[in-house]
Write an enzyme that holds these catalytic residues in place. Structure first.
Site, short mmCIF file in Angstrom:
data_model
loop_
_atom_site.label_atom_id
_atom_site.label_comp_id
_atom_site.label_asym_id
_atom_site.label_seq_id
_atom_site.Cartn_x
_atom_site.Cartn_y
_atom_site.Cartn_z
N THR A 81 0.88 -1.17 0.00
CA THR A 81 0.00 0.00 0.00
C THR A 81 0.91 1.21 0.00
OG1 THR A 81 -1.67 -1.27 1.20
CG2 THR A 81 -1.77 1.10 1.49
N ASP A 114 -9.10 -8.88 1.34
CA ASP A 114 -9.38 -8.16 2.58
C ASP A 114 -10.76 -8.50 3.15
OD1 ASP A 114 -7.03 -6.92 3.15
OD2 ASP A 114 -7.54 -4.99 2.28
N1 GLY Z 1 -5.24 -3.77 1.62
C1 GLY Z 1 -4.82 -3.31 2.87
C2 GLY Z 1 -5.87 -2.56 3.60
O1 GLY Z 1 -6.70 -1.93 2.98
O2 GLY Z 1 -5.89 -2.59 4.80
#
Ligand code: GLY
Length: 555
Positions: free
Chosen positions: A366, A408
């Site tokens: 991220t 997620d």
């Molecule tokens: N994909 C990591 C998050 O959104 O927490």
């Protein structure tokens, strides 16, 4: 020597407890994971844009120069403080496609099928980044998209020289890339630092967005290429999914900590609620007395993390689909009550709750960037493809990576995702639902004046990375650089272990923690904070985490 002492005294007197991170500026600072992208933001500010223009320009540039996580095929969250005092947030998290369903990653025995939610097109949620960034630009920016997106277009069209981090990342994912011909066309090969990377297909997609706005991505040729990609390899994102995608403007989550005010992102992120909840607990303890890195503080903070992540797992999900008890989770009395069974110097336990075999990625999935302008607009953005290079699929002919954000969601109650996070009904898969995130873009105020903009990548560890950076500054009086660079630890309820960076300050810390009953696991670096901080007199400085290869630039 005299000049050196004078310089130190000058910096201390002009900036409170700050040390020189990037220098101090009056007009604007952009801190991101890539120098070229930060410079795009600064150029937009210099040409009269505001922080929202600069954030959007930086975001599109990251999609070109930092394809590991910067994206147009993923999603994100933008927290904004406007110069007139208003606070808002824009949710452009990916959505489950309309054909998604709760058991889509399970085999006939009800077991999770390895890699289905992480690799390839079935792993991808409907991308939100283009809708979200254009929404922000149209509503809160001052510049036209042609001007803001021209930088990313030129970087894709004419190329840029890749840094070592990108070369290394591209080389280490070649095996995964080989499954996807669109990816091999753009990113197949052996890369080295300094190579010129030209992305013609991506340039064409960016041009379509410049010419047609949202329709240039969610309709017309880009949509056709994306749906073709799905049809060719088992994906389920449809024209209806794309046409129906909308970014949502939402209220920010607010909290206070020792007199500072915090704003951050609400559901579908767990970040804002969890950060405020953690700070509400920690406010009742004198962390400064124990000192940074002490076993006593790790004990207190771990027990806070255990309780907050347990509640994250049970209660948090997309609030458009499930009822999330915001008020209770961010209530200061609830925080006190949750710690009422805490015994200082004793390790708690999460063993009453079963969990699967967690496995972890240590990589950067991220990315966060922080932007401030001279007018008083502040922007805190965290955006993601989830895993490094998302689902590893470049949409053939369109040149961008898709996300693997479906991971997620909870594929099965109690089964950990790639971050070892477990969850429950609140975060189960439903068509059109947004998957729970840990992204925590935050803005902090001191005496109602801007104090800090920050956020981080790191999967489930994002929340605790942001928490520790804040506590380091507020409780331990560290400079921005010290606070960001200081070694971190993490606990997420399950698995019941303290994960601690290998260069943690005190060599005996593992022994001390094990002695009071903790299980400790030494892990690689995690989190990459990109932050902007303000001095009492309104100057700004920025810092990009030593763990990454980003850059804060000011002017
Ligand atoms: N994909 C990591 C998050 O959104 O927490």
């Amino acid at each position: 020597m005299k000049r050196f002492v004078f310089l130190i005294l000058f910096l201390i007197s002009s900036s409170g407890n700050l040390l020189p991170q990037t220098g101090f500026y009056e007009n604007g600072v952009v801190s991101s994971a890539n120098e070229i992208a930060s410079q795009v933001g600064i150029d937009i500010l210099k040409n009269g844009g505001n922080a929202i223009d600069a954030a959007v320009g930086t975001g599109f540039a990251l999609a070109v120069v930092y394809p590991q996580a910067g994206n147009i095929g993923g999603g994100g969250f933008m927290v904004i403080h406007l110069s007139d005092g208003r606070n808002t947030s824009i949710d452009y998290r990916e959505k489950a496609p309309l054909r998604a369903y709760r058991e889509m990653y399970l085999d006939q025995q009800g077991d999770v099928i390895m890699n289905l939610s992480t690799l390839g097109n079935l792993a991808s949620g409907v991308p939100g980044s283009v809708a979200g960034m254009l929404y922000a630009l149209e509503k809160y920016g001052t510049k036209e998209k042609e001007e803001v997106l021209k930088y990313s277009f030129e970087l894709a069209e004419n190329g840029f020289h890749i840094n070592r981090q990108l070369a290394d990342n591209l080389n280490s994912y070649q095996k995964d890339f080989q499954n996807f011909s669109g990816t091999m066309e753009v990113f197949g090969g052996n890369f080295k630092e300094g190579d010129l990377l030209i992305q013609k297909d991506l340039a064409k997609t960016l041009k379509r967005i410049i010419d047609k706005g949202k329709d240039g991505f969610y309709g017309n040729e880009t949509a056709a290429l994306l749906v073709d990609e799905m049809i060719n390899s088992n994906g389920i994102i449809s024209y209806d999914d794309l046409a129906g995608y909308e970014a949502k403007e939402r209220n920010v989550i607010e909290g206070t900590y020792r007199g500072y005010k915090i704003i951050s992102m609400g559901p579908p992120s767990s970040g804002g609620i969890s950060l405020v909840y953690l700070l509400n607990i920690l406010e009742n303890f004198d962390l400064n007395k124990n000192g940074y890195g002490s076993a006593d503080n790790i004990n207190i903070m771990t027990e806070a993390m255990r309780r907050v992540y347990a509640d994250r797992s049970e209660f948090m999900g997309d609030a458009d689909f499930v009822s999330v008890p915001f008020d209770i989770l961010t209530n200061k009395n609830y925080a006190v009550k949750r710690m009422s069974d805490f015994k200082e110097g004793v390790a708690g336990s999460s063993r009453d709750v079963k969990h699967g075999d967690a496995y972890y990625r240590e990589s950067d999935q991220t990315t966060h960037y922080s932007v401030a302008d001279k007018y008083g607009n502040l922007v805190s953005v965290t955006t993601t493809l989830n895993d490094v290079f998302g689902n590893k699929v470049v949409v053939k002919g369109a040149g961008f990576f898709l996300n693997n954000e479906m991971d997620d969601f909870v594929s099965k109650p109690g089964a950990p995702n790639i971050y070892g996070l477990v969850g429950n009904e609140a975060n189960s898969i439903q068509p059109g639902k947004r998957m729970l995130s840990s992204m925590t873009p935050a803005i902090i105020f001191k005496n109602d004046k801007p104090f800090l903009i920050l956020g981080s990548p790191g999967g489930g560890r994002i929340i605790t990375t942001v928490l520790q950076t804040l506590v380091n500054i507020i409780d331990f009086n560290m400079s921005l650089q010290e606070a960001v660079d200081a070694p971190r630890f993490h606990h997420q309820w399950l698995p019941d272990e303290i994960q601690i960076e290998k260069n943690y300050t005190d060599g005996n810390i593992t022994d001390q923690l094990e002695k009071i009953g903790y299980s400790v696991r030494i892990i690689n670096d995690f989190g990459r904070v990109d932050a902007v901080q303000f001095t009492e007199d309104g100057k700004m400085t920025g810092y990009s985490d030593r763990r990454g290869s980003g850059k804060a630039i000011g002017y």
